[in-house]
Scaffold this motif. Structure first.
Motif, PDB file in Angstrom:
ATOM      1  N   GLY A   9     -36.391   6.025  24.380  1.00 38.57           N
ATOM      2  CA  GLY A   9     -37.466   5.635  25.293  1.00 38.57           C
ATOM      3  C   GLY A   9     -36.981   5.395  26.709  1.00 38.57           C
ATOM      4  O   GLY A   9     -37.692   5.699  27.675  1.00 38.57           O
ATOM      5  N   ARG A  10     -35.784   4.868  26.856  1.00 35.71           N
ATOM      6  CA  ARG A  10     -35.269   4.539  28.181  1.00 35.71           C
ATOM      7  C   ARG A  10     -34.531   5.707  28.841  1.00 35.71           C
ATOM      8  O   ARG A  10     -34.657   5.944  30.039  1.00 35.71           O
ATOM      9  CB  ARG A  10     -34.335   3.331  28.096  1.00 35.71           C
ATOM     10  CG  ARG A  10     -33.864   2.812  29.443  1.00 35.71           C
ATOM     11  CD  ARG A  10     -33.056   1.536  29.280  1.00 35.71           C
ATOM     12  NE  ARG A  10     -32.653   0.989  30.561  1.00 35.71           N
ATOM     13  CZ  ARG A  10     -33.403   0.213  31.334  1.00 35.71           C
ATOM     14  NH1 ARG A  10     -34.628  -0.119  30.940  1.00 35.71           N
ATOM     15  NH2 ARG A  10     -32.945  -0.256  32.485  1.00 35.71           N
ATOM     16  N   LEU A  11     -33.738   6.433  28.031  1.00 38.85           N
ATOM     17  CA  LEU A  11     -32.894   7.490  28.580  1.00 38.85           C
ATOM     18  C   LEU A  11     -33.439   8.893  28.350  1.00 38.85           C
ATOM     19  O   LEU A  11     -32.960   9.846  28.974  1.00 38.85           O
ATOM     20  CB  LEU A  11     -31.487   7.398  27.967  1.00 38.85           C
ATOM     21  CG  LEU A  11     -30.733   6.077  28.135  1.00 38.85           C
ATOM     22  CD1 LEU A  11     -29.423   6.112  27.355  1.00 38.85           C
ATOM     23  CD2 LEU A  11     -30.460   5.801  29.609  1.00 38.85           C
ATOM     24  N   GLY A  12     -34.419   8.996  27.443  1.00 39.21           N
ATOM     25  CA  GLY A  12     -34.859  10.314  27.019  1.00 39.21           C
ATOM     26  C   GLY A  12     -33.944  10.847  25.931  1.00 39.21           C
ATOM     27  O   GLY A  12     -32.827  10.355  25.733  1.00 39.21           O
ATOM     28  N   LEU A  13     -34.390  11.870  25.211  1.00 36.88           N
ATOM     29  CA  LEU A  13     -33.616  12.413  24.094  1.00 36.88           C
ATOM     30  C   LEU A  13     -32.271  12.957  24.580  1.00 36.88           C
ATOM     31  O   LEU A  13     -31.225  12.696  23.978  1.00 36.88           O
ATOM     32  CB  LEU A  13     -34.425  13.510  23.399  1.00 36.88           C
ATOM     33  CG  LEU A  13     -33.914  13.992  22.037  1.00 36.88           C
ATOM     34  CD1 LEU A  13     -33.797  12.841  21.059  1.00 36.88           C
ATOM     35  CD2 LEU A  13     -34.841  15.074  21.489  1.00 36.88           C
ATOM     36  N   GLN A  14     -32.280  13.696  25.679  1.00 34.13           N
ATOM     37  CA  GLN A  14     -31.035  14.274  26.171  1.00 34.13           C
ATOM     38  C   GLN A  14     -30.104  13.204  26.745  1.00 34.13           C
ATOM     39  O   GLN A  14     -28.880  13.290  26.596  1.00 34.13           O
ATOM     40  CB  GLN A  14     -31.336  15.346  27.216  1.00 34.13           C
ATOM     41  CG  GLN A  14     -31.943  16.610  26.591  1.00 34.13           C
ATOM     42  CD  GLN A  14     -32.300  17.644  27.634  1.00 34.13           C
ATOM     43  OE1 GLN A  14     -33.381  17.594  28.211  1.00 34.13           O
ATOM     44  NE2 GLN A  14     -31.396  18.577  27.870  1.00 34.13           N
ATOM     45  N   GLY A  15     -30.657  12.178  27.374  1.00 30.70           N
ATOM     46  CA  GLY A  15     -29.821  11.094  27.871  1.00 30.70           C
ATOM     47  C   GLY A  15     -29.122  10.356  26.740  1.00 30.70           C
ATOM     48  O   GLY A  15     -27.945   9.984  26.859  1.00 30.70           O
ATOM     49  N   ALA A  16     -29.850  10.122  25.633  1.00 31.93           N
ATOM     50  CA  ALA A  16     -29.249   9.462  24.478  1.00 31.93           C
ATOM     51  C   ALA A  16     -28.127  10.317  23.885  1.00 31.93           C
ATOM     52  O   ALA A  16     -27.084   9.795  23.451  1.00 31.93           O
ATOM     53  CB  ALA A  16     -30.314   9.181  23.425  1.00 31.93           C
ATOM     54  N   LEU A  17     -28.312  11.629  23.868  1.00 28.80           N
ATOM     55  CA  LEU A  17     -27.272  12.525  23.361  1.00 28.80           C
ATOM     56  C   LEU A  17     -26.019  12.469  24.233  1.00 28.80           C
ATOM     57  O   LEU A  17     -24.892  12.465  23.722  1.00 28.80           O
ATOM     58  CB  LEU A  17     -27.811  13.960  23.303  1.00 28.80           C
ATOM     59  CG  LEU A  17     -28.772  14.246  22.143  1.00 28.80           C
ATOM     60  CD1 LEU A  17     -29.559  15.525  22.403  1.00 28.80           C
ATOM     61  CD2 LEU A  17     -28.018  14.349  20.832  1.00 28.80           C
TER      62      LEU A  17
END
Length: 409
Positions: free
Chosen positions: A369-377
């Motif tokens: 939710g905070r970083l987006g799917l790609q940010g979390a990856l």
């Protein structure tokens, strides 16, 4: 001569051959069902958080039960422990398939069943760790470990791709049902394996559990490797099996594309097992850390929006390194820890490696939710790289050596 040494555990050893075949069958079913439960969750309308809930049920149950499973593996017949666990897993997975087929499955139900399956795995995994040593002479242990790994993962090359097509065409329930049948067949084969009887039990169950913990916590090279692996395992499970699976499902083509990725995991695992079969790294500490570094690459590529072929290629490389690291670690424990303690040590090590995973699964939803799917990856990729090499800060890890095989002496 070299080929004869590699195949030595197979010659004149029907119990070991039966053990390999049983593992091959259950691995084939699991490979075909790769991602089936996750895709069932996604079809229910849940995203990465729903997949994470199921994974949380699996890992949380494993964390709780591993010390018990490891102690049982050192006190009772390892063959009997494995057979009972396989039958229980087959029954639970069959129930899972029925719920999905009837379209009555809920995420909470799937999570509870996954947790029960993980409890059974917590009993069988330490028993499998020690059983190879029961079936082959000590001098053949390195080759036997590599052959067992190769047999376990060989079907992963084609199984996930076939399973991805089956799930896409017939639905997740079929893939899950095949997996259930494979565990039952594997248990029937394991019943015929002849191994040494149960070990003498002169002490209490509780004291055996505590002894396993003492060995792990008071051996610096084990403790430091476990701490690093706890972060590695958590980040890898999130980046591959949760965020990565969701990314492939939503942006790269769904179950069929995931089948390609999972098959690449199998290809890399087989390649790593073959490499481990013919090569023993003398500087085991450094080799183990270096072999884990490629695990950061798939998440990095997905986080940067790379195409499917590049992602698949990095998964091959990552799986190859992970397998070499795993075989090296198993050999270290078998060479440096007494056989009578190996089930408990293996269980406590696995508990330590997976102990952070439930927390990581709970953080998936807020992180995405905070970083987006790609940010979390990308965050997972950074954590993986750092944790892979962090244990090398301790001199005991840097000094780890494996005994050479006869041809290397």
């Amino acid at each position: 001569m070299h080929g004869a040494r590699v195949s030595a555990p197979l010659r004149g050893n029907p119990p070991f051959r039966r053990y390999l075949l049983a593992g091959l069958i259950s691995s084939a079913g699991t490979a075909m069902a790769t991602g089936a439960v996750a895709f069932a969750v996604l079809r229910l309308g849940h995203g990465a958080s729903g997949v994470a809930m199921v994974a949380l049920g699996q890992t949380g149950a494993t964390v709780l039960m591993l010390p018990v499973g490891g102690t049982l593996a050192d006190r009772f017949s390892r063959v009997r422990v494995i057979v009972v666990a396989q039958l229980v897993i087959g029954s639970l997975v069959a129930l899972q398939a029925c719920l999905v087929a009837a379209e009555r499955a809920q995420v909470a139900q799937l999570a509870l069943i996954a947790a029960a399956v993980s409890v059974a795995r917590a009993f069988s995994s330490p028993a499998r760790f020690g059983l190879v040593g029961d079936l082959v002479p000590a001098e053949q242990a390195p080759e036997a470990n590599s052959l067992a790994k190769l047999a376990q993962t060989g079907v992963d090359v084609f199984g996930p791709a076939v399973g991805g097509v089956v799930v896409a065409a017939a639905g997740p329930s079929v893939g899950i049902g095949v997996n259930a049948l494979s565990f039952v067949l594997s248990a029937l084969l394991m019943r015929g394996v002849r191994a040494p009887p149960a070990r003498a039990r002169g002490r209490t169950f509780r004291s055996d559990v505590r002894e396993g913990w003492r060995v792990v916590s008071r051996t610096p090279w084990i403790a430091w490797k476990v701490l690093g692996s706890a972060v590695v395992v958590s980040c890898w499970q999130v980046s591959y099996a949760i965020a990565g699976l969701t990314y492939v499902q939503q942006r790269l083509g769904g179950p069929a594309a995931w089948g390609v990725v999972a098959s690449c995991l199998g290809i890399g695992t087989v390649a790593g097992a073959v490499l481990a079969l013919v090569w023993t790294p003398r500087r085991a500490g450094q080799a183990g850390g270096a072999a884990l570094l490629p695990l950061a690459l798939p998440g990095l590529c997905m986080g940067c929006g790379a195409p499917l072929p590049l992602i698949a290629g990095t998964v091959v490389f990552a799986a190859m390194g992970l397998t070499v690291a795993a075989v090296t670690w198993r050999s270290l424990v078998q060479q440096k820890i007494p056989e009578s303690q190996q089930g408990r040590v293996a269980a406590w090590v696995q508990l330590g490696e997976t102990g952070l995973a439930p927390l990581a699964f709970l953080l998936v939803d807020p992180a995405v939710g905070r970083l987006g799917l790609q940010g979390a990856l990308l965050l997972c990729a950074g954590g993986l790289a750092a944790a892979a090499v962090a244990p090398l800060a301790h001199p005991d890890v840097r000094r780890l050596r494996l005994a050479p095989r006869p041809s290397q002496g």
